[in-house]
Design an enzyme around this catalytic site. Sequence first.
Site, PDB file in Angstrom:
ATOM      1  N   ASN A  19      -5.702  -1.060   2.605  1.00 19.34           N
ATOM      2  CA  ASN A  19      -5.504  -0.714   1.236  1.00 19.34           C
ATOM      3  C   ASN A  19      -4.152  -1.552   0.548  1.00 19.34           C
ATOM      4  O   ASN A  19      -3.431  -2.013   1.372  1.00 19.34           O
ATOM      5  CB  ASN A  19      -5.549   0.652   0.872  1.00 19.34           C
ATOM      6  CG  ASN A  19      -4.294   1.362   1.138  1.00 19.34           C
ATOM      7  OD1 ASN A  19      -3.194   0.951   0.912  1.00 19.34           O
ATOM      8  ND2 ASN A  19      -4.380   2.593   1.776  1.00 19.34           N
ATOM      9  N   ASP A  20      -4.513  -1.531  -0.799  1.00 19.66           N
ATOM     10  CA  ASP A  20      -3.356  -2.505  -1.356  1.00 19.66           C
ATOM     11  C   ASP A  20      -1.916  -2.116  -1.288  1.00 19.66           C
ATOM     12  O   ASP A  20      -0.995  -3.010  -1.130  1.00 19.66           O
ATOM     13  CB  ASP A  20      -3.852  -2.559  -3.065  1.00 19.66           C
ATOM     14  CG  ASP A  20      -3.956  -1.451  -3.646  1.00 19.66           C
ATOM     15  OD1 ASP A  20      -3.935  -0.319  -2.833  1.00 19.66           O
ATOM     16  OD2 ASP A  20      -4.059  -1.500  -4.969  1.00 19.66           O
ATOM     17  N   GLY A  48      -1.511   4.481 -11.912  1.00 22.52           N
ATOM     18  CA  GLY A  48      -1.645   5.637 -10.671  1.00 22.52           C
ATOM     19  C   GLY A  48      -0.329   5.413  -9.699  1.00 22.52           C
ATOM     20  O   GLY A  48       0.502   4.553 -10.302  1.00 22.52           O
ATOM     21  N   GLU A  69       0.118   8.801   0.644  1.00 22.46           N
ATOM     22  CA  GLU A  69      -0.395   9.401  -0.520  1.00 22.46           C
ATOM     23  C   GLU A  69       0.503   9.982  -1.306  1.00 22.46           C
ATOM     24  O   GLU A  69       0.155  11.322  -1.678  1.00 22.46           O
ATOM     25  CB  GLU A  69      -1.845  10.042  -0.300  1.00 22.46           C
ATOM     26  CG  GLU A  69      -3.026   9.101  -0.108  1.00 22.46           C
ATOM     27  CD  GLU A  69      -3.560   8.283  -1.291  1.00 22.46           C
ATOM     28  OE1 GLU A  69      -2.877   8.337  -2.273  1.00 22.46           O
ATOM     29  OE2 GLU A  69      -4.094   7.237  -0.941  1.00 22.46           O
ATOM     30  N   HIS A  72       0.062  12.113  -4.673  1.00 21.31           N
ATOM     31  CA  HIS A  72      -0.632  13.548  -4.763  1.00 21.31           C
ATOM     32  C   HIS A  72       0.148  14.508  -4.029  1.00 21.31           C
ATOM     33  O   HIS A  72      -0.287  15.488  -3.595  1.00 21.31           O
ATOM     34  CB  HIS A  72      -2.131  13.562  -4.476  1.00 21.31           C
ATOM     35  CG  HIS A  72      -3.036  12.532  -5.479  1.00 21.31           C
ATOM     36  ND1 HIS A  72      -3.124  13.121  -6.677  1.00 21.31           N
ATOM     37  CD2 HIS A  72      -3.355  11.348  -5.412  1.00 21.31           C
ATOM     38  CE1 HIS A  72      -3.834  12.071  -7.328  1.00 21.31           C
ATOM     39  NE2 HIS A  72      -3.765  11.098  -6.612  1.00 21.31           N
ATOM     40  N   CYS A  82      -4.158  17.875 -12.236  1.00 22.79           N
ATOM     41  CA  CYS A  82      -4.183  16.473 -11.740  1.00 22.79           C
ATOM     42  C   CYS A  82      -5.982  16.240 -11.402  1.00 22.79           C
ATOM     43  O   CYS A  82      -6.556  17.075 -11.286  1.00 22.79           O
ATOM     44  CB  CYS A  82      -3.715  16.088 -10.444  1.00 22.79           C
ATOM     45  SG  CYS A  82      -3.722  14.612  -9.906  1.00 22.79           S
ATOM     46  N   CYS A  84      -7.138  15.279  -8.643  1.00 22.29           N
ATOM     47  CA  CYS A  84      -7.454  15.650  -7.354  1.00 22.29           C
ATOM     48  C   CYS A  84      -7.837  17.175  -7.317  1.00 22.29           C
ATOM     49  O   CYS A  84      -8.187  17.456  -6.433  1.00 22.29           O
ATOM     50  CB  CYS A  84      -6.365  15.395  -6.528  1.00 22.29           C
ATOM     51  SG  CYS A  84      -4.842  16.218  -6.770  1.00 22.29           S
ATOM     52  N   CYS A  89       1.167  17.271  -9.261  1.00 17.79           N
ATOM     53  CA  CYS A  89       1.203  15.962  -8.615  1.00 17.79           C
ATOM     54  C   CYS A  89       2.055  15.056  -9.136  1.00 17.79           C
ATOM     55  O   CYS A  89       2.225  14.808 -10.406  1.00 17.79           O
ATOM     56  CB  CYS A  89      -0.155  15.298  -8.258  1.00 17.79           C
ATOM     57  SG  CYS A  89      -1.215  16.242  -7.531  1.00 17.79           S
ATOM     58  N   GLU A  91       1.768  11.822  -9.095  1.00 14.09           N
ATOM     59  CA  GLU A  91       1.103  10.849 -10.005  1.00 14.09           C
ATOM     60  C   GLU A  91       0.752  11.388 -11.412  1.00 14.09           C
ATOM     61  O   GLU A  91       1.003  10.591 -12.485  1.00 14.09           O
ATOM     62  CB  GLU A  91      -0.209  10.605  -9.478  1.00 14.09           C
ATOM     63  CG  GLU A  91      -1.088   9.514 -10.389  1.00 14.09           C
ATOM     64  CD  GLU A  91      -2.369   9.074  -9.363  1.00 14.09           C
ATOM     65  OE1 GLU A  91      -2.199   8.289  -8.833  1.00 14.09           O
ATOM     66  OE2 GLU A  91      -3.273   9.505  -9.829  1.00 14.09           O
TER      67      GLU A  91
HETATM   68 ZN   LIG Z   1      -3.280  15.088  -7.501  1.00 13.71          ZN
END
Ligand SMILES: [Zn+2]
Length: 237
Positions: A19-20, A48, A69, A72, A82, A84, A89, A91
């Site tokens: 992933n990036d 994000g 991650e 989150h 959020c 999620c 979170c 983010e």
């Molecule tokens: Zn979240």
Amino acid sequence: MPLQEILEAEFDVPASIDNDANAAALGEHRFGAGLGYENLLYITVSTGVGGGWILNGQIWHGSEGMAGEIGHTVVDPNGPACTCGKRGCLERLAAGLYIARRAREWLETQPGQGQVLRRLINDDLEAVTAQLVSQAAEQGDDLAWEVLEIAGWALGVGIGNAANLVNPQRFILGGGVTKAGGRYWEVVRRAARETAMPEVHFDVVPADLGDDAPLWGAAVLAENCLRPPRFIQSARF
Ligand SMILES: [Zn+2]
């Protein structure tokens, strides 16, 4: 989707995918602000928030590829909901999308405040972006600064928690929001320092490679594909 297999079949060469954020971490580790650091967390803060670990000089994927991650991780259990499904979170508080959203909400509910920001957006609330919020904050807009301060605080708390848990040497921050200026960085570093234990040492620095970091990381992934695995190399000696 088995992207790696598809690419290998299509081009008939070994392929590697990631992933990036992980690719950016690898790029910074090899060519940028992580050069010489074997343990680091790269964090991108733009619309994000994503992250990628380098541990012992290698990408750390975790058991299911979900490591890094940090966006989150919860920094305020009573905070806003959020996407999620959890509350508060990192983010949800620190990402550009939500910086803009909070500024918009505050402009709506606090009529006399945020005059610089209001000028920058020509009184069009839809025009608010994180970039304009940081621009207004730099020009002395208190409302914009308070929004940015919450974002920086949340990021710093997440960094401090990650420092306590994994003890990397360095945190590298990239993404548009981290261009917000010295005052924002002070808040991030202070919150990180206050959250981490005094015995846990680390620094928090800007990324070197900018938006190209994942591309540099992809080059490293390709190079690793062409190299025999480490155990074969060492078995020769
Ligand atoms: Zn979240």
